[in-house]
Design a protein around this motif. Structure first.
Motif, PDB file in Angstrom:
ATOM      1  N   ASP A 105       0.491  -2.899  13.080  1.00  0.00           N
ATOM      2  CA  ASP A 105      -0.605  -3.647  12.467  1.00  0.00           C
ATOM      3  C   ASP A 105      -1.349  -2.806  11.432  1.00  0.00           C
ATOM      4  O   ASP A 105      -1.631  -3.265  10.323  1.00  0.00           O
ATOM      5  CB  ASP A 105      -1.573  -4.125  13.550  1.00  0.00           C
ATOM      6  N   THR A 106      -1.643  -1.576  11.791  1.00  0.00           N
ATOM      7  CA  THR A 106      -2.374  -0.695  10.873  1.00  0.00           C
ATOM      8  C   THR A 106      -1.559  -0.435   9.616  1.00  0.00           C
ATOM      9  O   THR A 106      -2.093  -0.474   8.496  1.00  0.00           O
ATOM     10  CB  THR A 106      -2.724   0.631  11.577  1.00  0.00           C
ATOM     11  N   HIS A 107      -0.275  -0.194   9.780  1.00  0.00           N
ATOM     12  CA  HIS A 107       0.566   0.060   8.613  1.00  0.00           C
ATOM     13  C   HIS A 107       0.623  -1.168   7.700  1.00  0.00           C
ATOM     14  O   HIS A 107       0.516  -1.039   6.476  1.00  0.00           O
ATOM     15  CB  HIS A 107       1.967   0.483   9.044  1.00  0.00           C
ATOM     16  N   GLN A 108       0.749  -2.346   8.278  1.00  0.00           N
ATOM     17  CA  GLN A 108       0.769  -3.579   7.475  1.00  0.00           C
ATOM     18  C   GLN A 108      -0.542  -3.762   6.715  1.00  0.00           C
ATOM     19  O   GLN A 108      -0.546  -4.157   5.546  1.00  0.00           O
ATOM     20  CB  GLN A 108       1.036  -4.792   8.355  1.00  0.00           C
ATOM     21  N   ARG A 109      -1.663  -3.453   7.378  1.00  0.00           N
ATOM     22  CA  ARG A 109      -2.966  -3.569   6.698  1.00  0.00           C
ATOM     23  C   ARG A 109      -3.095  -2.567   5.563  1.00  0.00           C
ATOM     24  O   ARG A 109      -3.637  -2.880   4.498  1.00  0.00           O
ATOM     25  CB  ARG A 109      -4.116  -3.413   7.696  1.00  0.00           C
ATOM     26  N   LEU A 110      -2.566  -1.360   5.762  1.00  0.00           N
ATOM     27  CA  LEU A 110      -2.599  -0.350   4.701  1.00  0.00           C
ATOM     28  C   LEU A 110      -1.786  -0.811   3.497  1.00  0.00           C
ATOM     29  O   LEU A 110      -2.257  -0.744   2.356  1.00  0.00           O
ATOM     30  CB  LEU A 110      -2.088   0.992   5.216  1.00  0.00           C
ATOM     31  N   ILE A 111      -0.593  -1.308   3.730  1.00  0.00           N
ATOM     32  CA  ILE A 111       0.256  -1.787   2.631  1.00  0.00           C
ATOM     33  C   ILE A 111      -0.418  -2.953   1.917  1.00  0.00           C
ATOM     34  O   ILE A 111      -0.440  -3.001   0.681  1.00  0.00           O
ATOM     35  CB  ILE A 111       1.659  -2.167   3.153  1.00  0.00           C
ATOM     36  N   ALA A 112      -0.983  -3.879   2.669  1.00  0.00           N
ATOM     37  CA  ALA A 112      -1.673  -5.024   2.061  1.00  0.00           C
ATOM     38  C   ALA A 112      -2.830  -4.544   1.196  1.00  0.00           C
ATOM     39  O   ALA A 112      -3.036  -5.050   0.085  1.00  0.00           O
ATOM     40  CB  ALA A 112      -2.167  -5.985   3.143  1.00  0.00           C
ATOM     41  N   PHE A 113      -3.572  -3.553   1.683  1.00  0.00           N
ATOM     42  CA  PHE A 113      -4.690  -3.040   0.882  1.00  0.00           C
ATOM     43  C   PHE A 113      -4.188  -2.360  -0.387  1.00  0.00           C
ATOM     44  O   PHE A 113      -4.762  -2.548  -1.468  1.00  0.00           O
ATOM     45  CB  PHE A 113      -5.566  -2.080   1.690  1.00  0.00           C
ATOM     46  N   LEU A 114      -3.135  -1.586  -0.271  1.00  0.00           N
ATOM     47  CA  LEU A 114      -2.603  -0.887  -1.443  1.00  0.00           C
ATOM     48  C   LEU A 114      -2.177  -1.861  -2.537  1.00  0.00           C
ATOM     49  O   LEU A 114      -2.240  -1.536  -3.720  1.00  0.00           O
ATOM     50  CB  LEU A 114      -1.440   0.015  -1.055  1.00  0.00           C
ATOM     51  N   LYS A 115      -1.773  -3.046  -2.145  1.00  0.00           N
ATOM     52  CA  LYS A 115      -1.383  -4.057  -3.130  1.00  0.00           C
ATOM     53  C   LYS A 115      -2.574  -4.582  -3.916  1.00  0.00           C
ATOM     54  O   LYS A 115      -2.390  -5.200  -4.964  1.00  0.00           O
ATOM     55  CB  LYS A 115      -0.651  -5.204  -2.438  1.00  0.00           C
ATOM     56  N   THR A 116      -3.794  -4.315  -3.437  1.00  0.00           N
ATOM     57  CA  THR A 116      -5.004  -4.788  -4.118  1.00  0.00           C
ATOM     58  C   THR A 116      -5.725  -3.695  -4.907  1.00  0.00           C
ATOM     59  O   THR A 116      -6.627  -3.995  -5.675  1.00  0.00           O
ATOM     60  CB  THR A 116      -6.010  -5.372  -3.102  1.00  0.00           C
ATOM     61  N   VAL A 117      -5.327  -2.457  -4.707  1.00  0.00           N
ATOM     62  CA  VAL A 117      -5.999  -1.337  -5.377  1.00  0.00           C
ATOM     63  C   VAL A 117      -5.670  -1.371  -6.860  1.00  0.00           C
ATOM     64  O   VAL A 117      -4.504  -1.510  -7.238  1.00  0.00           O
ATOM     65  CB  VAL A 117      -5.555   0.008  -4.752  1.00  0.00           C
ATOM     66  N   PRO A 118      -6.681  -1.246  -7.714  1.00  0.00           N
ATOM     67  CA  PRO A 118      -6.392  -1.203  -9.151  1.00  0.00           C
ATOM     68  C   PRO A 118      -5.371  -0.108  -9.488  1.00  0.00           C
ATOM     69  O   PRO A 118      -5.450   1.015  -8.992  1.00  0.00           O
ATOM     70  CB  PRO A 118      -7.758  -0.902  -9.779  1.00  0.00           C
ATOM     71  N   GLU A 119      -4.424  -0.462 -10.316  1.00  0.00           N
ATOM     72  CA  GLU A 119      -3.300   0.410 -10.659  1.00  0.00           C
ATOM     73  C   GLU A 119      -3.754   1.797 -11.129  1.00  0.00           C
ATOM     74  O   GLU A 119      -3.103   2.792 -10.818  1.00  0.00           O
ATOM     75  CB  GLU A 119      -2.452  -0.261 -11.741  1.00  0.00           C
ATOM     76  N   ILE A 120      -4.851   1.868 -11.834  1.00  0.00           N
ATOM     77  CA  ILE A 120      -5.341   3.148 -12.360  1.00  0.00           C
ATOM     78  C   ILE A 120      -5.533   4.179 -11.256  1.00  0.00           C
ATOM     79  O   ILE A 120      -5.350   5.372 -11.455  1.00  0.00           O
ATOM     80  CB  ILE A 120      -6.637   2.967 -13.194  1.00  0.00           C
ATOM     81  N   HIS A 121      -5.877   3.716 -10.062  1.00  0.00           N
ATOM     82  CA  HIS A 121      -6.092   4.626  -8.936  1.00  0.00           C
ATOM     83  C   HIS A 121      -4.779   5.127  -8.334  1.00  0.00           C
ATOM     84  O   HIS A 121      -4.780   6.101  -7.588  1.00  0.00           O
ATOM     85  CB  HIS A 121      -6.906   3.945  -7.835  1.00  0.00           C
ATOM     86  N   LEU A 122      -3.693   4.447  -8.643  1.00  0.00           N
ATOM     87  CA  LEU A 122      -2.413   4.800  -8.037  1.00  0.00           C
ATOM     88  C   LEU A 122      -1.514   5.606  -8.952  1.00  0.00           C
ATOM     89  O   LEU A 122      -0.688   6.377  -8.485  1.00  0.00           O
ATOM     90  CB  LEU A 122      -1.672   3.520  -7.599  1.00  0.00           C
ATOM     91  N   ASN A 123      -1.668   5.436 -10.277  1.00  0.00           N
ATOM     92  CA  ASN A 123      -0.725   6.110 -11.167  1.00  0.00           C
ATOM     93  C   ASN A 123      -1.344   7.252 -11.964  1.00  0.00           C
ATOM     94  O   ASN A 123      -0.707   7.788 -12.851  1.00  0.00           O
ATOM     95  CB  ASN A 123      -0.040   5.105 -12.102  1.00  0.00           C
ATOM     96  N   THR A 124      -2.560   7.621 -11.627  1.00  0.00           N
ATOM     97  CA  THR A 124      -3.175   8.803 -12.221  1.00  0.00           C
ATOM     98  C   THR A 124      -3.735   9.661 -11.096  1.00  0.00           C
ATOM     99  O   THR A 124      -3.876   9.209  -9.968  1.00  0.00           O
ATOM    100  CB  THR A 124      -4.315   8.428 -13.200  1.00  0.00           C
ATOM    101  N   GLU A 125      -4.053  10.899 -11.416  1.00  0.00           N
ATOM    102  CA  GLU A 125      -4.572  11.827 -10.410  1.00  0.00           C
ATOM    103  C   GLU A 125      -6.035  11.480 -10.115  1.00  0.00           C
ATOM    104  O   GLU A 125      -6.935  11.867 -10.842  1.00  0.00           O
ATOM    105  CB  GLU A 125      -4.436  13.267 -10.902  1.00  0.00           C
ATOM    106  N   THR A 126      -6.238  10.716  -9.056  1.00  0.00           N
ATOM    107  CA  THR A 126      -7.571  10.299  -8.622  1.00  0.00           C
ATOM    108  C   THR A 126      -7.743  10.666  -7.158  1.00  0.00           C
ATOM    109  O   THR A 126      -6.783  11.063  -6.491  1.00  0.00           O
ATOM    110  CB  THR A 126      -7.750   8.771  -8.763  1.00  0.00           C
ATOM    111  N   ARG A 127      -8.948  10.502  -6.639  1.00  0.00           N
ATOM    112  CA  ARG A 127      -9.176  10.752  -5.214  1.00  0.00           C
ATOM    113  C   ARG A 127      -8.335   9.804  -4.362  1.00  0.00           C
ATOM    114  O   ARG A 127      -7.862  10.186  -3.295  1.00  0.00           O
ATOM    115  CB  ARG A 127     -10.652  10.586  -4.871  1.00  0.00           C
TER     116      ARG A 127
END
Length: 154
Positions: free
Chosen positions: A98-120
């Protein structure tokens, strides 16, 4: 790394992690000694704890705020291990999925800028990309835990 590459990498590592204990009996999964005194169940609970913590931290980081400190990661890990050691295996497995599914679902909503650049956010996810799954998978595999629940190999 873009969102799809990140999700693909996490999914691959997750599948490898799950396959590392697939087919083990409950007895094999609850015997201590896989890593120190930890059982496979304890390792799964540990991975779940850190995915839960990541789920708490990501919204804070996306907003540009800092996450609270733990007062020592080792102490936090020990507290969580003690707390989760009381949970039955089936509960640990359900919570993990359940936790892993929630993490993946959340990652699908994170603005792309936070995922493809060096951010916190990206730095916080770094442990989820090859680790912890790759580390735990290899350590579980090295124990050569027999699926019949026989005694662990040193």
């Amino acid at each position: 790394m873009n969102r799809q590459q990140l999700l693909t990498r996490i999914d691959r590592r997750w599948s490898e992690f799950v396959q590392s204990y697939a087919g083990l009996t409950e007895n094999a999964m609850t015997q201590p000694g896989v890593i120190g005194e930890w059982s496979v169940k304890d390792i799964i609970a540990h991975v779940t704890t850190w995915e839960e913590e990541t789920l708490k931290a990501l919204p804070v980081l996306v907003e540009g705020r800092r996450t609270p400190l733990y007062g020592g990661v080792d102490r936090f890990n020990a507290q969580q291990a003690t707390l989760k050691s009381k949970s039955p295996l089936n509960e640990v497995l359900l919570q993990n999925g359940d936790t892993h599914q929630r993490l993946i679902a959340f990652l699908k909503t994170v603005p792309e800028i936070h995922l493809n650049t060096e951010t916190r956010v990206r730095r916080r996810l770094r442990p989820a990309t090859p680790c912890p799954f790759g580390i735990w998978r290899s350590r579980i595999a090295r124990t050569k835990v027999p699926s019949d629940g026989a005694e662990l190999a040193g």
